[in-house]
Design a protein around this motif. Sequence first.
Motif, mmCIF file in Angstrom:
data_model
loop_
_atom_site.group_PDB
_atom_site.id
_atom_site.type_symbol
_atom_site.label_atom_id
_atom_site.label_comp_id
_atom_site.label_asym_id
_atom_site.label_seq_id
_atom_site.Cartn_x
_atom_site.Cartn_y
_atom_site.Cartn_z
ATOM 1 N N VAL A 55 -13.428 -6.008 -9.964
ATOM 2 C CA VAL A 55 -12.802 -4.690 -9.946
ATOM 3 C C VAL A 55 -11.944 -4.525 -11.192
ATOM 4 C CG1 VAL A 55 -11.251 -3.166 -8.646
ATOM 5 C CG2 VAL A 55 -12.740 -4.743 -7.417
ATOM 6 N N THR A 56 -11.993 -3.342 -11.789
ATOM 7 C CA THR A 56 -11.111 -3.059 -12.926
ATOM 8 C C THR A 56 -10.305 -1.792 -12.632
ATOM 9 O OG1 THR A 56 -12.863 -1.786 -13.982
ATOM 10 C CG2 THR A 56 -12.638 -4.081 -14.665
ATOM 11 N N THR A 57 -9.225 -1.644 -13.362
ATOM 12 C CA THR A 57 -8.446 -0.410 -13.242
ATOM 13 C C THR A 57 -8.336 0.224 -14.626
ATOM 14 O OG1 THR A 57 -6.302 -1.402 -13.713
ATOM 15 C CG2 THR A 57 -7.038 -1.461 -11.424
ATOM 16 N N MET B 149 -8.777 5.287 -9.187
ATOM 17 C CA MET B 149 -7.983 4.572 -10.188
ATOM 18 C C MET B 149 -8.488 3.145 -10.358
ATOM 19 S SD MET B 149 -4.131 5.921 -9.553
ATOM 20 C CE MET B 149 -4.150 5.960 -7.791
ATOM 21 N N GLN B 150 -9.467 2.763 -9.534
ATOM 22 C CA GLN B 150 -10.069 1.441 -9.716
ATOM 23 C C GLN B 150 -11.579 1.570 -9.606
ATOM 24 O OE1 GLN B 150 -9.609 -1.292 -6.233
ATOM 25 N NE2 GLN B 150 -7.898 0.064 -5.738
ATOM 26 N N THR B 151 -12.270 0.680 -10.311
ATOM 27 C CA THR B 151 -13.728 0.752 -10.382
ATOM 28 C C THR B 151 -14.325 -0.575 -9.951
ATOM 29 O OG1 THR B 151 -13.387 2.117 -12.332
ATOM 30 C CG2 THR B 151 -15.640 1.397 -11.913
ATOM 31 N N ASN C 88 -6.550 4.876 -2.442
ATOM 32 C CA ASN C 88 -5.607 5.982 -2.631
ATOM 33 C C ASN C 88 -6.262 7.317 -2.293
ATOM 34 O OD1 ASN C 88 -4.947 3.726 -4.594
ATOM 35 N ND2 ASN C 88 -3.088 4.927 -4.797
ATOM 36 N N ALA D 155 0.808 4.208 -2.807
ATOM 37 C CA ALA D 155 0.594 5.623 -2.508
ATOM 38 C C ALA D 155 1.756 6.454 -3.028
ATOM 39 C CB ALA D 155 0.421 5.818 -1.001
ATOM 40 N N PRO E 238 -2.972 2.294 -8.589
ATOM 41 C CA PRO E 238 -3.999 1.529 -7.873
ATOM 42 C C PRO E 238 -3.455 0.230 -7.284
ATOM 43 C CG PRO E 238 -4.290 1.309 -10.244
ATOM 44 C CD PRO E 238 -3.215 2.335 -10.044
ATOM 45 N N LEU E 239 -3.982 -0.126 -6.126
ATOM 46 C CA LEU E 239 -3.649 -1.405 -5.490
ATOM 47 C C LEU E 239 -4.935 -2.217 -5.369
ATOM 48 C CD1 LEU E 239 -1.861 -3.351 -3.740
ATOM 49 C CD2 LEU E 239 -2.566 -1.994 -1.761
ATOM 50 N N ARG F 226 -12.136 -10.110 -6.060
ATOM 51 C CA ARG F 226 -11.721 -10.106 -4.658
ATOM 52 C C ARG F 226 -12.927 -10.294 -3.761
ATOM 53 N NH1 ARG F 226 -11.707 -5.522 -1.903
ATOM 54 N NH2 ARG F 226 -9.871 -6.195 -0.773
ATOM 55 N N ALA G 4 0.128 6.766 5.906
ATOM 56 C CA ALA G 4 1.471 6.997 6.449
ATOM 57 C C ALA G 4 2.387 7.529 5.351
ATOM 58 C CB ALA G 4 2.025 5.701 7.044
ATOM 59 N N GLN G 5 2.270 6.949 4.161
ATOM 60 C CA GLN G 5 3.093 7.416 3.029
ATOM 61 C C GLN G 5 2.742 8.850 2.661
ATOM 62 O OE1 GLN G 5 5.730 6.180 1.457
ATOM 63 N NE2 GLN G 5 5.769 8.008 0.152
ATOM 64 N N GLU G 6 1.448 9.158 2.589
ATOM 65 C CA GLU G 6 1.023 10.521 2.227
ATOM 66 C C GLU G 6 1.578 11.543 3.224
ATOM 67 O OE1 GLU G 6 -0.545 11.542 -0.425
ATOM 68 O OE2 GLU G 6 -1.099 9.591 -1.282
ATOM 69 N N LYS H 105 -5.571 10.176 0.733
ATOM 70 C CA LYS H 105 -5.290 11.591 0.436
ATOM 71 C C LYS H 105 -6.185 12.514 1.258
ATOM 72 C CE LYS H 105 -3.040 11.733 -4.023
ATOM 73 N NZ LYS H 105 -3.062 10.435 -4.707
ATOM 74 N N PRO I 187 -1.336 2.143 5.787
ATOM 75 C CA PRO I 187 0.014 2.394 5.256
ATOM 76 C C PRO I 187 0.038 3.472 4.167
ATOM 77 C CG PRO I 187 -0.395 0.037 5.433
ATOM 78 C CD PRO I 187 -1.698 0.719 5.734
ATOM 79 N N MET I 188 -1.035 3.563 3.366
ATOM 80 C CA MET I 188 -1.071 4.611 2.337
ATOM 81 C C MET I 188 -1.069 5.998 2.975
ATOM 82 S SD MET I 188 -3.722 3.299 -0.561
ATOM 83 C CE MET I 188 -3.104 2.332 -1.951
ATOM 84 N N PRO J 188 0.824 -1.217 0.000
ATOM 85 C CA PRO J 188 0.000 0.000 0.000
ATOM 86 C C PRO J 188 0.855 1.263 0.000
ATOM 87 C CG PRO J 188 -0.772 -1.539 1.680
ATOM 88 C CD PRO J 188 0.536 -2.075 1.163
ATOM 89 N N ARG J 189 1.962 1.190 0.726
ATOM 90 C CA ARG J 189 2.844 2.351 0.807
ATOM 91 C C ARG J 189 3.464 2.646 -0.562
ATOM 92 N NH1 ARG J 189 5.123 4.687 6.038
ATOM 93 N NH2 ARG J 189 6.066 6.430 5.001
ATOM 94 N N GLU K 146 -9.427 -4.237 2.365
ATOM 95 C CA GLU K 146 -8.236 -3.978 1.554
ATOM 96 C C GLU K 146 -6.953 -3.892 2.375
ATOM 97 O OE1 GLU K 146 -9.497 -1.344 -2.176
ATOM 98 O OE2 GLU K 146 -10.234 -0.538 -0.283
ATOM 99 N N ALA K 147 -7.075 -3.533 3.654
ATOM 100 C CA ALA K 147 -5.897 -3.361 4.516
ATOM 101 C C ALA K 147 -4.903 -2.405 3.880
ATOM 102 C CB ALA K 147 -5.235 -4.714 4.830
ATOM 103 N N ALA K 148 -5.394 -1.343 3.274
ATOM 104 C CA ALA K 148 -4.513 -0.479 2.483
ATOM 105 C C ALA K 148 -4.436 0.962 2.984
ATOM 106 C CB ALA K 148 -4.979 -0.478 1.021
ATOM 107 N N SER L 15 -5.960 -5.359 -3.660
ATOM 108 C CA SER L 15 -5.329 -6.259 -2.699
ATOM 109 C C SER L 15 -6.162 -7.498 -2.443
ATOM 110 C CB SER L 15 -5.053 -5.519 -1.381
ATOM 111 O OG SER L 15 -6.234 -5.364 -0.647
#
Lengths: 321, 259
Positions: A140-142, B219-221, B96, A106, A111-112, A129, B133-135, B100, B130-131, A102-103, B125-127, A114
């Motif tokens: 899901v699509t990107t 960025m994802q749908t 993402n 970002a 996109p991730l 997923r 933290a990065q931002e 932000k 950490p995202m 994830p880091r 997602e568990a995302a 997961s």
Amino acid sequence: MGKILAFIQLDDGQPNRNALEALQGGQQLAADMGHQLIGVVFSASSPQQLQFKMDEIITVAAPELEHYSADTYVAAMAQIIAAEQPDLLIAGHTYQARDWLPRLAAQISRPLISDCIGFQKGAQITWVRQVFQGKVHADVTTGEGLAIVSFQAGAFRHDRLESGSPAIRSQEVDLSAVEVQVRAGEPFQDTKAAVDLSRAERIVAVGRGIGDEEKLALVRELAEALGAELGSSRPVVDYGWLSHDRQVGSSGQTVAAKLYLAVGISGAIQHQVGMKNCGCIVAINKDANAPIFEIADYGIVADLFEIVPRLTAAIKEHRSA
Amino acid sequence: MKICVLIKQVPDAGSVLRIRDDESWVEEDKLVFTANESDSYALEEALLLKEAHGGEVIACTLGPERSRQVLKDALSKGADRAIFLHDESFNNLDCNGLAKVFAKVLEKEHCDLILCGLQADDTGEAAVGPMLAQELHLPHVTMVVQTELLDGGLKVKQELEGGWFRQVETSLPALLTIQSGINKPRYASLRGIMAMKKKELRELSATDLGVPATELAPMQTLQRIYVPVKTKETVYLEGAPEEVVAQLVDKLANEAKVL
């Protein structure tokens, strides 16, 4: 020709099993999309076990990568991505991947997706997923450009990896400017587990559905009647009702009993990975959509309090007959 | 010590889910919502740290109007103030984008510690942790099962796979994702509920935050959700409890031969 980078996590120099499963997904994706498949290891040499069909393996050696840290892994992979310009980065959804992917996503603003359990090909790839703890699936699509995808343990089969002898190429990264802000010690296990569920022939496992610590006695009696060990899913241990050495699942024990009777367990993936290889799985749960029924041989959709005491009595009767 | 806890409101774990006709998400009208489980443990950890070392706990959520409730609950349990990120334009954020938006709020708060649950029980997602933290360019540790404040830093126990752990030290400020079971989350007291009504609960929109929509474009749908097709042939035993039990004993003894 597009490019798929498959990150192959090494644990003590050995390829991680979940990473190899993801690599098999990568082989399928490469075939379906007509892409190159390139393995990436953060190591000076490629382990001998990686004799699988790939276009090449990139080895990345740096003293900063000898011990895992999210900061150095993110920086190293960002440099590899900048050099290789892949369309896809795949990895196993390991605890380590959950820490740094994830880091990375970002940082490079990509996109991730997961914890995927598969994909469908089409004009664009659709990633599958689980949501709601596995009760529901999502497609899901990107859009255009690099996507980062991690695959759940068991999503693909490492024993179906096509073998091969990929060329090996080393790639330089410069991590001298990376400030490692988190310092980790060596892994350890808490006091040795008093209960070894991995050897149990029969397990009666109890989950959140029991609702009340005092009601555990019902399940204990059933376990005794069956000559089974008592196991549990995570919430029961989190509540402090049973000790951690009773926990079955990704953060507890992995079991392979002949009989696994799941009482009031919904069966989220974290639990399933610890017990899905049991011989005969019985699920008792009042929610017909509970994912435990996905892998159960026998399913009883009912209030466990209606079933368990009667089952204990019937088992006792059967065994004394 | 200033601590912010991110809490997501999700359907209760026992919910029976019905998928909308257009397969876009689940029907929400009959669902019971609650704070995400690991987020509740994160809130408790924040309250314990504040009680031991002094400071302030801020609860923060992003979501539709109904999710205001998780903030009220957090304030009732002892959080000092709350921030409610609420805007129609937040509905379609991906992980993402969520990171932000949270970063925009938290860069002004200058917290010593940001805590969130390890993953949301709905999207899983568990995302975002950490995202975020990065931002914010902060160090992070995932799956924390124990915390200990050191001089100018933090020592935590991190869960690894299969019953393994390790000790991790980080400087502050930092972000932690908290694993369930780290503590025993408290219930709100009557006094706490009365006190909640006087505490600050600030609502912020996208305009208040000044985040340009272009930065938040997903960025994802999500194309559709659906009940998975079963791959294993489960034999369902039906009838009155006595009949079901008799069938099961028979199957276990004579079919599976495991009795």
